[in-house]
Design a protein around this motif. Structure first.
Motif, PDB file in Angstrom:
ATOM      1  N   VAL A  34      60.238 -22.390  22.068  1.00  0.00           N
ATOM      2  CA  VAL A  34      61.256 -21.236  22.567  1.00  0.00           C
ATOM      3  C   VAL A  34      60.811 -20.406  23.739  1.00  0.00           C
ATOM      4  O   VAL A  34      59.528 -20.118  23.536  1.00  0.00           O
ATOM      5  N   GLY A  35      61.698 -20.100  24.644  1.00  0.00           N
ATOM      6  CA  GLY A  35      61.030 -19.018  25.667  1.00  0.00           C
ATOM      7  C   GLY A  35      60.749 -19.726  26.978  1.00  0.00           C
ATOM      8  O   GLY A  35      60.782 -21.184  27.140  1.00  0.00           O
ATOM      9  N   PRO A  36      60.007 -19.240  27.996  1.00  0.00           N
ATOM     10  CA  PRO A  36      59.621 -19.698  28.856  1.00  0.00           C
ATOM     11  C   PRO A  36      58.408 -20.980  29.004  1.00  0.00           C
ATOM     12  O   PRO A  36      57.831 -20.849  28.043  1.00  0.00           O
ATOM     13  N   ARG A  37      58.684 -22.040  29.680  1.00  0.00           N
ATOM     14  CA  ARG A  37      57.531 -23.012  29.626  1.00  0.00           C
ATOM     15  C   ARG A  37      56.212 -22.550  30.060  1.00  0.00           C
ATOM     16  O   ARG A  37      56.274 -21.952  31.507  1.00  0.00           O
ATOM     17  N   ILE A  38      55.106 -22.490  29.516  1.00  0.00           N
ATOM     18  CA  ILE A  38      53.864 -21.995  30.234  1.00  0.00           C
ATOM     19  C   ILE A  38      52.848 -23.127  29.899  1.00  0.00           C
ATOM     20  O   ILE A  38      52.649 -23.663  28.889  1.00  0.00           O
ATOM     21  N   LYS A  39      52.245 -23.575  31.102  1.00  0.00           N
ATOM     22  CA  LYS A  39      51.318 -24.394  31.335  1.00  0.00           C
ATOM     23  C   LYS A  39      50.143 -23.658  31.900  1.00  0.00           C
ATOM     24  O   LYS A  39      49.814 -22.736  32.368  1.00  0.00           O
ATOM     25  N   MET A  40      49.169 -24.351  31.282  1.00  0.00           N
ATOM     26  CA  MET A  40      47.421 -23.809  31.331  1.00  0.00           C
ATOM     27  C   MET A  40      46.668 -25.282  31.783  1.00  0.00           C
ATOM     28  O   MET A  40      46.843 -26.260  31.054  1.00  0.00           O
ATOM     29  N   GLY A  41      45.658 -25.051  32.727  1.00  0.00           N
ATOM     30  CA  GLY A  41      44.711 -25.926  33.028  1.00  0.00           C
ATOM     31  C   GLY A  41      43.291 -25.115  32.902  1.00  0.00           C
ATOM     32  O   GLY A  41      43.110 -24.105  33.654  1.00  0.00           O
ATOM     33  N   VAL A  42      42.435 -26.019  32.136  1.00  0.00           N
ATOM     34  CA  VAL A  42      41.182 -25.353  31.831  1.00  0.00           C
ATOM     35  C   VAL A  42      40.001 -26.302  32.400  1.00  0.00           C
ATOM     36  O   VAL A  42      40.274 -27.352  32.299  1.00  0.00           O
ATOM     37  N   TYR A  43      39.460 -25.785  33.382  1.00  0.00           N
ATOM     38  CA  TYR A  43      38.007 -26.567  33.915  1.00  0.00           C
ATOM     39  C   TYR A  43      37.170 -25.475  34.266  1.00  0.00           C
ATOM     40  O   TYR A  43      37.165 -24.353  34.295  1.00  0.00           O
ATOM     41  N   GLU A  44      35.855 -26.118  34.028  1.00  0.00           N
ATOM     42  CA  GLU A  44      34.693 -25.073  34.155  1.00  0.00           C
ATOM     43  C   GLU A  44      33.795 -25.422  35.613  1.00  0.00           C
ATOM     44  O   GLU A  44      33.909 -26.460  35.742  1.00  0.00           O
ATOM     45  N   ARG A  70      45.714 -29.611  38.645  1.00  0.00           N
ATOM     46  CA  ARG A  70      46.236 -30.929  38.107  1.00  0.00           C
ATOM     47  C   ARG A  70      46.205 -31.305  36.592  1.00  0.00           C
ATOM     48  O   ARG A  70      47.139 -31.801  36.091  1.00  0.00           O
ATOM     49  N   PHE A  71      45.389 -30.533  35.782  1.00  0.00           N
ATOM     50  CA  PHE A  71      45.411 -30.262  34.329  1.00  0.00           C
ATOM     51  C   PHE A  71      46.745 -29.787  33.976  1.00  0.00           C
ATOM     52  O   PHE A  71      47.183 -30.280  32.771  1.00  0.00           O
ATOM     53  N   CYS A  72      47.339 -28.743  34.637  1.00  0.00           N
ATOM     54  CA  CYS A  72      48.302 -28.275  34.390  1.00  0.00           C
ATOM     55  C   CYS A  72      49.746 -29.165  34.183  1.00  0.00           C
ATOM     56  O   CYS A  72      50.666 -28.875  33.598  1.00  0.00           O
ATOM     57  N   THR A  73      49.718 -30.181  35.019  1.00  0.00           N
ATOM     58  CA  THR A  73      50.694 -31.222  35.299  1.00  0.00           C
ATOM     59  C   THR A  73      50.952 -32.115  34.277  1.00  0.00           C
ATOM     60  O   THR A  73      51.812 -32.790  33.991  1.00  0.00           O
ATOM     61  N   ILE A  74      49.885 -32.107  33.520  1.00  0.00           N
ATOM     62  CA  ILE A  74      49.745 -33.163  32.121  1.00  0.00           C
ATOM     63  C   ILE A  74      50.176 -32.502  31.005  1.00  0.00           C
ATOM     64  O   ILE A  74      49.851 -31.560  30.533  1.00  0.00           O
TER      65      ILE A  74
END
Length: 88
Positions: A34-44, A70-74
């Motif tokens: 529920v709510g807005p879609r939130i995407k995260m991409g983590v890279y070190e 790019r990880f955010c789009t997966i």
């Protein structure tokens, strides 16, 4: 990242925010989204440049930022080997 997604289920979103979001998604075990879609991409790594953003936060530049984006789009959890070794 899963913990963040689970925490987002407990957020009581304002009605004006929810009017711009997709309808709640119900799964076999109850509310699953529920709510807005939130995407995260983590890279070190180390950014090639850090500059002040107009809103007062930092703006990061470089290949690692592009890879995290790019990880955010997966639609699944993706970590680099280096991040996996650091996290676990």
């Amino acid at each position: 990242m899963r913990q963040v997604q689970e925490e987002m289920l407990g957020v009581h979103w304002r009605e004006d925010v929810l009017t711009h979001c997709q309808a709640p998604v119900w799964g076999k075990q109850g509310l699953s989204f529920v709510g807005p879609r939130i995407k995260m991409g983590v890279y070190e790594g180390v950014p090639t440049r850090v500059a002040p953003h107009t809103n007062g936060s930092a703006d990061y530049f470089g290949p690692l930022v592009n890879r995290a984006a790019r990880f955010c789009t997966i639609d699944q959890l993706s970590l680099s080997q280096a991040s996996t070794n650091t996290a676990w």
